[in-house]
Design a protein around this motif. Structure first.
Motif, PDB file in Angstrom:
ATOM      1  N   GLU A 117      63.167  49.597  35.731  1.00 49.40           N
ATOM      2  CA  GLU A 117      63.008  48.293  36.379  1.00 49.40           C
ATOM      3  C   GLU A 117      61.707  48.226  37.168  1.00 49.40           C
ATOM      4  N   ARG A 118      61.417  49.290  37.897  1.00 50.43           N
ATOM      5  CA  ARG A 118      60.247  49.301  38.775  1.00 50.43           C
ATOM      6  C   ARG A 118      58.937  49.294  37.977  1.00 50.43           C
ATOM      7  N   LEU A 119      58.877  50.091  36.916  1.00 50.46           N
ATOM      8  CA  LEU A 119      57.609  50.292  36.214  1.00 50.46           C
ATOM      9  C   LEU A 119      57.400  49.340  35.043  1.00 50.46           C
ATOM     10  N   ALA A 120      58.495  48.798  34.488  1.00 52.79           N
ATOM     11  CA  ALA A 120      58.337  47.978  33.284  1.00 52.79           C
ATOM     12  C   ALA A 120      58.913  46.573  33.440  1.00 52.79           C
ATOM     13  N   LEU A 121      60.215  46.485  33.687  1.00 53.56           N
ATOM     14  CA  LEU A 121      60.871  45.183  33.633  1.00 53.56           C
ATOM     15  C   LEU A 121      60.386  44.225  34.721  1.00 53.56           C
ATOM     16  N   ARG A 122      60.095  44.757  35.903  1.00 54.27           N
ATOM     17  CA  ARG A 122      59.660  43.898  37.009  1.00 54.27           C
ATOM     18  C   ARG A 122      58.393  43.136  36.642  1.00 54.27           C
ATOM     19  N   LYS A 123      57.542  43.738  35.817  1.00 57.68           N
ATOM     20  CA  LYS A 123      56.283  43.100  35.433  1.00 57.68           C
ATOM     21  C   LYS A 123      56.483  42.051  34.336  1.00 57.68           C
ATOM     22  N   LEU A 124      57.679  42.015  33.746  1.00 57.45           N
ATOM     23  CA  LEU A 124      57.906  41.165  32.571  1.00 57.45           C
ATOM     24  C   LEU A 124      58.898  40.049  32.820  1.00 57.45           C
ATOM     25  N   VAL A 125      59.173  39.752  34.101  1.00 58.37           N
ATOM     26  CA  VAL A 125      60.089  38.659  34.420  1.00 58.37           C
ATOM     27  C   VAL A 125      59.531  37.344  33.875  1.00 58.37           C
ATOM     28  N   ASN A 126      60.413  36.583  33.194  1.00 59.44           N
ATOM     29  CA  ASN A 126      60.076  35.269  32.622  1.00 59.44           C
ATOM     30  C   ASN A 126      59.015  35.337  31.523  1.00 59.44           C
ATOM     31  N   GLN A 127      58.807  36.533  30.963  1.00 61.52           N
ATOM     32  CA  GLN A 127      57.902  36.670  29.831  1.00 61.52           C
ATOM     33  C   GLN A 127      58.686  36.446  28.533  1.00 61.52           C
ATOM     34  N   PRO A 128      57.996  36.202  27.414  1.00 63.05           N
ATOM     35  CA  PRO A 128      58.704  35.983  26.146  1.00 63.05           C
ATOM     36  C   PRO A 128      59.574  37.189  25.774  1.00 63.05           C
ATOM     37  N   PRO A 129      60.697  36.957  25.095  1.00 58.33           N
ATOM     38  CA  PRO A 129      61.590  38.064  24.718  1.00 58.33           C
ATOM     39  C   PRO A 129      60.905  39.171  23.934  1.00 58.33           C
ATOM     40  N   ILE A 130      59.882  38.817  23.132  1.00 62.76           N
ATOM     41  CA  ILE A 130      59.203  39.843  22.340  1.00 62.76           C
ATOM     42  C   ILE A 130      58.520  40.864  23.241  1.00 62.76           C
ATOM     43  N   ALA A 131      58.077  40.426  24.433  1.00 63.94           N
ATOM     44  CA  ALA A 131      57.445  41.360  25.363  1.00 63.94           C
ATOM     45  C   ALA A 131      58.466  42.383  25.865  1.00 63.94           C
ATOM     46  N   LEU A 132      59.669  41.918  26.200  1.00 64.33           N
ATOM     47  CA  LEU A 132      60.729  42.828  26.626  1.00 64.33           C
ATOM     48  C   LEU A 132      61.139  43.749  25.487  1.00 64.33           C
ATOM     49  N   LEU A 133      61.182  43.209  24.277  1.00 64.99           N
ATOM     50  CA  LEU A 133      61.563  44.026  23.113  1.00 64.99           C
ATOM     51  C   LEU A 133      60.587  45.170  22.917  1.00 64.99           C
TER      52      LEU A 133
END
Length: 309
Positions: A89-105
């Protein structure tokens, strides 16, 4: 008839283990709306942590009681998975809030390789053994009903009971608790959940921690059966058809999908294998998943998505 029932029981037991791995995919998807390609790596990391801590803790503390050592090792492995969730969460997901799903994938793909490498760095890359006391000797039941009785694996039976208990607990958690409802709200719409005061970062840590604990239980069971080796992460590949069959958003769907695929594999290998040259157990699940994608893409229990323009 007795042989058919043995095959069915064996398929149900294996199906529960598939469902347990698939449950991790469903949990992450319900909270983030993205398919977590790191789940197999999490199973491997958790199994490595349990195997190594069960070796190290008796040496560090001078313990001779194996049960206490296993309990402490489970606690240490659980803490490790929570730490992994916090780092993700700290290193990856926090930076990708409200980004397109492909970015999270794509982020989950990177997380998968990171966890694989961290597992080798911290715990080593040899084949390790997990022994949590589950009986490995088979047992014979219903001797008076069927000639010779039914031969069942006690280890598979214990594993299925543990899996069923964990699934029931998680189902109640999602349906009856405030945090569970918050997780479902985040899955529906990140921005809307934030607008009503749901802390997205905390929710993601919680759900990845739960996914890590599910991965730990799955890793312990598979590690007890097969030994802890890096091929164990490939078990997650069998969970892909399970979530396609049951639906990406349904916890009960993961269970039903796992049971159907487990039973289907066993029956097809026994009764269809001789006609197709064997090996059907390796690809049956993927053919079934492909058929479902063509007929019912959302799976048996998944939510049907309708876009209005």
């Amino acid at each position: 008839m007795g042989f058919l029932l043995e095959t069915l029981f064996g398929g149900l037991m294996v199906g529960m283990l598939y469902a347990l791995v698939a449950l991790g995919f469903v949990l992450i998807y319900k909270a983030s709306g993205v398919f977590n390609f790191a789940q197999g790596a999490m199973v491997l990391f958790a199994a490595l942590a349990m195997a190594r801590f069960s070796e190290w803790i008796p040496q560090w503390l001078g313990l001779e009681n194996k049960t206490i050592a296993n309990i402490l090792a489970f606690g240490a492995a659980t803490a490790s998975m929570v730490a992994v969730a916090w780092l993700v969460e700290r290193l990856a997901l926090r930076k990708l809030v409200n980004q397109p799903p492909i970015a999270l994938l794509m982020a989950t793909l990177g997380i998968s390789y990171f966890i694989d490498g961290a597992g080798q760095l911290l715990f080593g890359s040899a084949v390790y053994r997990i022994d949590v006391g589950m009986p490995k000797d088979p047992m014979i039941v219903m001797e008076k009903t069927f000639e010779g009785g039914l031969l069942l694996s006690q280890e598979d039976l214990y594993a299925a009971l543990i899996s069923a208990l964990l699934v029931a607990t998680l189902t109640l958690f999602f349906q009856k608790t405030r945090t569970g409802r918050a997780l479902r709200a985040v899955a529906d719409d990140h921005q809307a959940a934030q607008s009503i005061g749901i802390p997205l970062s905390r929710i993601w840590v919680v759900v990845w921690s739960i996914g890590g604990i599910v991965a730990l239980v799955a890793g312990i069971i598979w590690g007890s059966k097969l030994g802890v080796q890096f091929s164990i992460s490939l078990v997650a590949l069998k969970a892909f058809p399970v979530v396609i069959l049951g639906g990406l958003t349904s916890v009960p769907g993961a269970i039903v999908g796992g049971l159907l695929i487990g039973v289907g594999e066993k029956l097809s290998e026994i009764y269809l294998g001789p006609y197709v040259g064997g090996g059907i157990e390796n690809w049956f699940a993927y053919v079934l998943a492909l058929a479902f994608l063509l007929i019912r893409p959302q799976g048996l229990f998944g939510d049907k998505i309708i876009d209005r323009v």
